[in-house]
Write a protein that holds these residues in place. Structure first.
Motif, PDB file in Angstrom:
ATOM      1  N   PHE A  89     -16.793  12.224  -8.144  1.00 49.78           N
ATOM      2  CA  PHE A  89     -15.413  12.562  -7.787  1.00 49.78           C
ATOM      3  C   PHE A  89     -14.477  11.912  -8.800  1.00 49.78           C
ATOM      4  O   PHE A  89     -14.413  10.682  -8.911  1.00 49.78           O
ATOM      5  CB  PHE A  89     -15.098  12.074  -6.374  1.00 49.78           C
ATOM      6  N   VAL A  90     -13.771  12.747  -9.527  1.00 54.59           N
ATOM      7  CA  VAL A  90     -12.799  12.279 -10.524  1.00 54.59           C
ATOM      8  C   VAL A  90     -11.421  12.386  -9.904  1.00 54.59           C
ATOM      9  O   VAL A  90     -10.963  13.484  -9.568  1.00 54.59           O
ATOM     10  CB  VAL A  90     -12.885  13.101 -11.820  1.00 54.59           C
ATOM     11  N   ARG A  91     -10.766  11.264  -9.753  1.00 56.97           N
ATOM     12  CA  ARG A  91      -9.469  11.228  -9.081  1.00 56.97           C
ATOM     13  C   ARG A  91      -8.341  11.602 -10.034  1.00 56.97           C
ATOM     14  O   ARG A  91      -8.423  11.366 -11.242  1.00 56.97           O
ATOM     15  CB  ARG A  91      -9.205   9.832  -8.500  1.00 56.97           C
ATOM     16  N   ARG A  92      -7.295  12.148  -9.442  1.00 60.43           N
ATOM     17  CA  ARG A  92      -6.091  12.412 -10.232  1.00 60.43           C
ATOM     18  C   ARG A  92      -5.392  11.105 -10.598  1.00 60.43           C
ATOM     19  O   ARG A  92      -4.808  10.997 -11.685  1.00 60.43           O
ATOM     20  CB  ARG A  92      -5.146  13.331  -9.454  1.00 60.43           C
ATOM     21  N   LEU A  93      -5.428  10.138  -9.703  1.00 57.53           N
ATOM     22  CA  LEU A  93      -4.885   8.811  -9.982  1.00 57.53           C
ATOM     23  C   LEU A  93      -6.032   7.812  -9.881  1.00 57.53           C
ATOM     24  O   LEU A  93      -6.532   7.548  -8.790  1.00 57.53           O
ATOM     25  CB  LEU A  93      -3.780   8.453  -8.980  1.00 57.53           C
ATOM     26  N   PRO A  94      -6.486   7.257 -10.993  1.00 58.83           N
ATOM     27  CA  PRO A  94      -7.612   6.320 -10.942  1.00 58.83           C
ATOM     28  C   PRO A  94      -7.299   5.070 -10.128  1.00 58.83           C
ATOM     29  O   PRO A  94      -6.133   4.767  -9.826  1.00 58.83           O
ATOM     30  CB  PRO A  94      -7.855   5.983 -12.422  1.00 58.83           C
ATOM     31  N   GLU A  95      -8.367   4.358  -9.792  1.00 59.50           N
ATOM     32  CA  GLU A  95      -8.218   3.180  -8.922  1.00 59.50           C
ATOM     33  C   GLU A  95      -7.351   2.108  -9.562  1.00 59.50           C
ATOM     34  O   GLU A  95      -6.515   1.487  -8.892  1.00 59.50           O
ATOM     35  CB  GLU A  95      -9.604   2.616  -8.584  1.00 59.50           C
ATOM     36  N   PHE A  96      -7.502   1.871 -10.852  1.00 59.43           N
ATOM     37  CA  PHE A  96      -6.736   0.806 -11.497  1.00 59.43           C
ATOM     38  C   PHE A  96      -5.246   1.163 -11.545  1.00 59.43           C
ATOM     39  O   PHE A  96      -4.393   0.306 -11.301  1.00 59.43           O
ATOM     40  CB  PHE A  96      -7.263   0.561 -12.909  1.00 59.43           C
ATOM     41  N   LYS A  97      -4.927   2.412 -11.864  1.00 56.25           N
ATOM     42  CA  LYS A  97      -3.522   2.805 -11.884  1.00 56.25           C
ATOM     43  C   LYS A  97      -2.925   2.791 -10.481  1.00 56.25           C
ATOM     44  O   LYS A  97      -1.749   2.447 -10.313  1.00 56.25           O
ATOM     45  CB  LYS A  97      -3.388   4.194 -12.510  1.00 56.25           C
ATOM     46  N   PHE A  98      -3.738   3.163  -9.500  1.00 57.63           N
ATOM     47  CA  PHE A  98      -3.263   3.086  -8.117  1.00 57.63           C
ATOM     48  C   PHE A  98      -2.927   1.645  -7.758  1.00 57.63           C
ATOM     49  O   PHE A  98      -1.880   1.370  -7.152  1.00 57.63           O
ATOM     50  CB  PHE A  98      -4.336   3.645  -7.187  1.00 57.63           C
ATOM     51  N   TRP A  99      -3.790   0.708  -8.121  1.00 57.17           N
ATOM     52  CA  TRP A  99      -3.506  -0.706  -7.848  1.00 57.17           C
ATOM     53  C   TRP A  99      -2.293  -1.180  -8.640  1.00 57.17           C
ATOM     54  O   TRP A  99      -1.446  -1.924  -8.112  1.00 57.17           O
ATOM     55  CB  TRP A  99      -4.717  -1.559  -8.214  1.00 57.17           C
ATOM     56  N   TYR A 100      -2.184  -0.770  -9.886  1.00 58.14           N
ATOM     57  CA  TYR A 100      -1.094  -1.241 -10.744  1.00 58.14           C
ATOM     58  C   TYR A 100       0.263  -0.781 -10.212  1.00 58.14           C
ATOM     59  O   TYR A 100       1.196  -1.583 -10.084  1.00 58.14           O
ATOM     60  CB  TYR A 100      -1.323  -0.734 -12.165  1.00 58.14           C
ATOM     61  N   TYR A 101       0.389   0.502  -9.897  1.00 58.32           N
ATOM     62  CA  TYR A 101       1.666   1.018  -9.395  1.00 58.32           C
ATOM     63  C   TYR A 101       1.996   0.441  -8.020  1.00 58.32           C
ATOM     64  O   TYR A 101       3.166   0.153  -7.727  1.00 58.32           O
ATOM     65  CB  TYR A 101       1.613   2.542  -9.322  1.00 58.32           C
ATOM     66  N   LEU A 102       0.975   0.259  -7.193  1.00 55.33           N
ATOM     67  CA  LEU A 102       1.208  -0.315  -5.873  1.00 55.33           C
ATOM     68  C   LEU A 102       1.671  -1.760  -5.980  1.00 55.33           C
ATOM     69  O   LEU A 102       2.642  -2.172  -5.310  1.00 55.33           O
ATOM     70  CB  LEU A 102      -0.080  -0.226  -5.048  1.00 55.33           C
ATOM     71  N   THR A 103       1.016  -2.538  -6.812  1.00 55.65           N
ATOM     72  CA  THR A 103       1.384  -3.947  -6.964  1.00 55.65           C
ATOM     73  C   THR A 103       2.767  -4.088  -7.591  1.00 55.65           C
ATOM     74  O   THR A 103       3.557  -4.951  -7.190  1.00 55.65           O
ATOM     75  CB  THR A 103       0.338  -4.668  -7.817  1.00 55.65           C
ATOM     76  N   ARG A 104       3.079  -3.241  -8.551  1.00 55.10           N
ATOM     77  CA  ARG A 104       4.410  -3.293  -9.168  1.00 55.10           C
ATOM     78  C   ARG A 104       5.506  -2.950  -8.166  1.00 55.10           C
ATOM     79  O   ARG A 104       6.561  -3.599  -8.134  1.00 55.10           O
ATOM     80  CB  ARG A 104       4.454  -2.342 -10.361  1.00 55.10           C
ATOM     81  N   ALA A 105       5.245  -1.943  -7.320  1.00 54.75           N
ATOM     82  CA  ALA A 105       6.230  -1.589  -6.298  1.00 54.75           C
ATOM     83  C   ALA A 105       6.395  -2.708  -5.278  1.00 54.75           C
ATOM     84  O   ALA A 105       7.513  -3.004  -4.841  1.00 54.75           O
ATOM     85  CB  ALA A 105       5.802  -0.293  -5.602  1.00 54.75           C
ATOM     86  N   LEU A 106       5.302  -3.360  -4.892  1.00 61.68           N
ATOM     87  CA  LEU A 106       5.393  -4.484  -3.962  1.00 61.68           C
ATOM     88  C   LEU A 106       6.153  -5.654  -4.575  1.00 61.68           C
ATOM     89  O   LEU A 106       6.947  -6.320  -3.893  1.00 61.68           O
ATOM     90  CB  LEU A 106       3.996  -4.923  -3.538  1.00 61.68           C
ATOM     91  N   LEU A 107       5.908  -5.913  -5.833  1.00 57.91           N
ATOM     92  CA  LEU A 107       6.593  -7.021  -6.497  1.00 57.91           C
ATOM     93  C   LEU A 107       8.091  -6.762  -6.599  1.00 57.91           C
ATOM     94  O   LEU A 107       8.910  -7.654  -6.317  1.00 57.91           O
ATOM     95  CB  LEU A 107       5.987  -7.233  -7.884  1.00 57.91           C
ATOM     96  N   ILE A 108       8.475  -5.547  -6.969  1.00 56.34           N
ATOM     97  CA  ILE A 108       9.898  -5.217  -7.052  1.00 56.34           C
ATOM     98  C   ILE A 108      10.550  -5.281  -5.678  1.00 56.34           C
ATOM     99  O   ILE A 108      11.663  -5.802  -5.512  1.00 56.34           O
ATOM    100  CB  ILE A 108      10.077  -3.832  -7.693  1.00 56.34           C
TER     101      ILE A 108
END
Length: 211
Positions: free
Chosen positions: A137-156
């Motif tokens: 299963f190839v995701r449209r949003l990979p796991e690392f980018k999902f974590w990165y965008y989520l963590t950045r949004a939480l930090l902001i």
């Protein structure tokens, strides 16, 4: 006396010289030299910016393999954010916006990279594949980018809770109800999409090789 009175009077005047304000021009920077200094300083700034970008990218590359540590950090950051929201009783608009953003990220994380509704070849290949075979299963949003965008949004969002100016008064049960309804309808649509095209949002039946 009459001769002296009728004699023409001639006056000689010297032209006025402009006042001298600078005794020396050695301390005055010409315009060309000033532009050369500015242009010479811009490459050093671009080099420093490029160097910082390379270091930041190298730091992200090192974090790519540390999945457990990354998600533990995100979990702690989530706890800090919701603790501030519940303890100070505020920033509900920021919480609602963060929830909508995370929901969109999660849908992209569950969506395949090639949508079967848009690509007929991928849909035919998916239907022709045996259900017991190995599927990647190839995701449209990979796991690392999902974590990165989520963590950045939480930090902001956590940084925004440090300022009361962003605490807009609102009746939070309405926002909670809107988010629950949106979450149910969005996940229902995603599950129906998964059932229609017969796929799971993870790799199934991965073969294992014994040494």
């Amino acid at each position: 006396e009459n001769a002296l009175m009728h004699a023409p009077i001639t006056m000689t005047s010297t032209p006025a010289q402009p006042p001298t304000y600078f005794t020396s021009t050695s301390n005055v920077t010409p315009p060309n030299a000033l532009s050369m200094n500015i242009s010479s300083s811009s490459p050093s700034f671009s080099k420093r910016l490029h160097r910082l970008q390379m270091r930041y990218q190298s730091f992200l590359d090192k974090l790519n393999g540390k999945r457990t540590g990354r998600w533990l950090f995100t979990l702690v950051l989530t706890f800090i954010f919701f603790f501030r929201v519940f303890y100070f009783q505020g920033w509900y608009i920021i919480t609602y916006s963060l929830g909508i953003y995370v929901l969109n990220l999660f849908i992209l994380y569950l969506t395949p990279n090639v949508d079967p509704d848009e690509d007929q070849n991928a849909m035919a290949a998916s239907s022709a594949t045996d259900s017991g075979s190995f599927r990647v299963f190839v995701r449209r949003l990979p796991e690392f980018k999902f974590w990165y965008y989520l963590t950045r949004a939480l930090l902001i969002s956590t940084l925004l809770t440090l300022f009361r100016i962003f605490d807009i008064p609102v009746f939070w049960p309405i926002l909670l109800m809107y988010f629950i309804v949106l979450f149910v309808f969005t996940m229902r649509k995603q599950i129906m999409h998964m059932y229609k095209h017969n796929y799971l949002p993870w790799t199934v039946n991965k073969p294992t090789y014994l040494p």
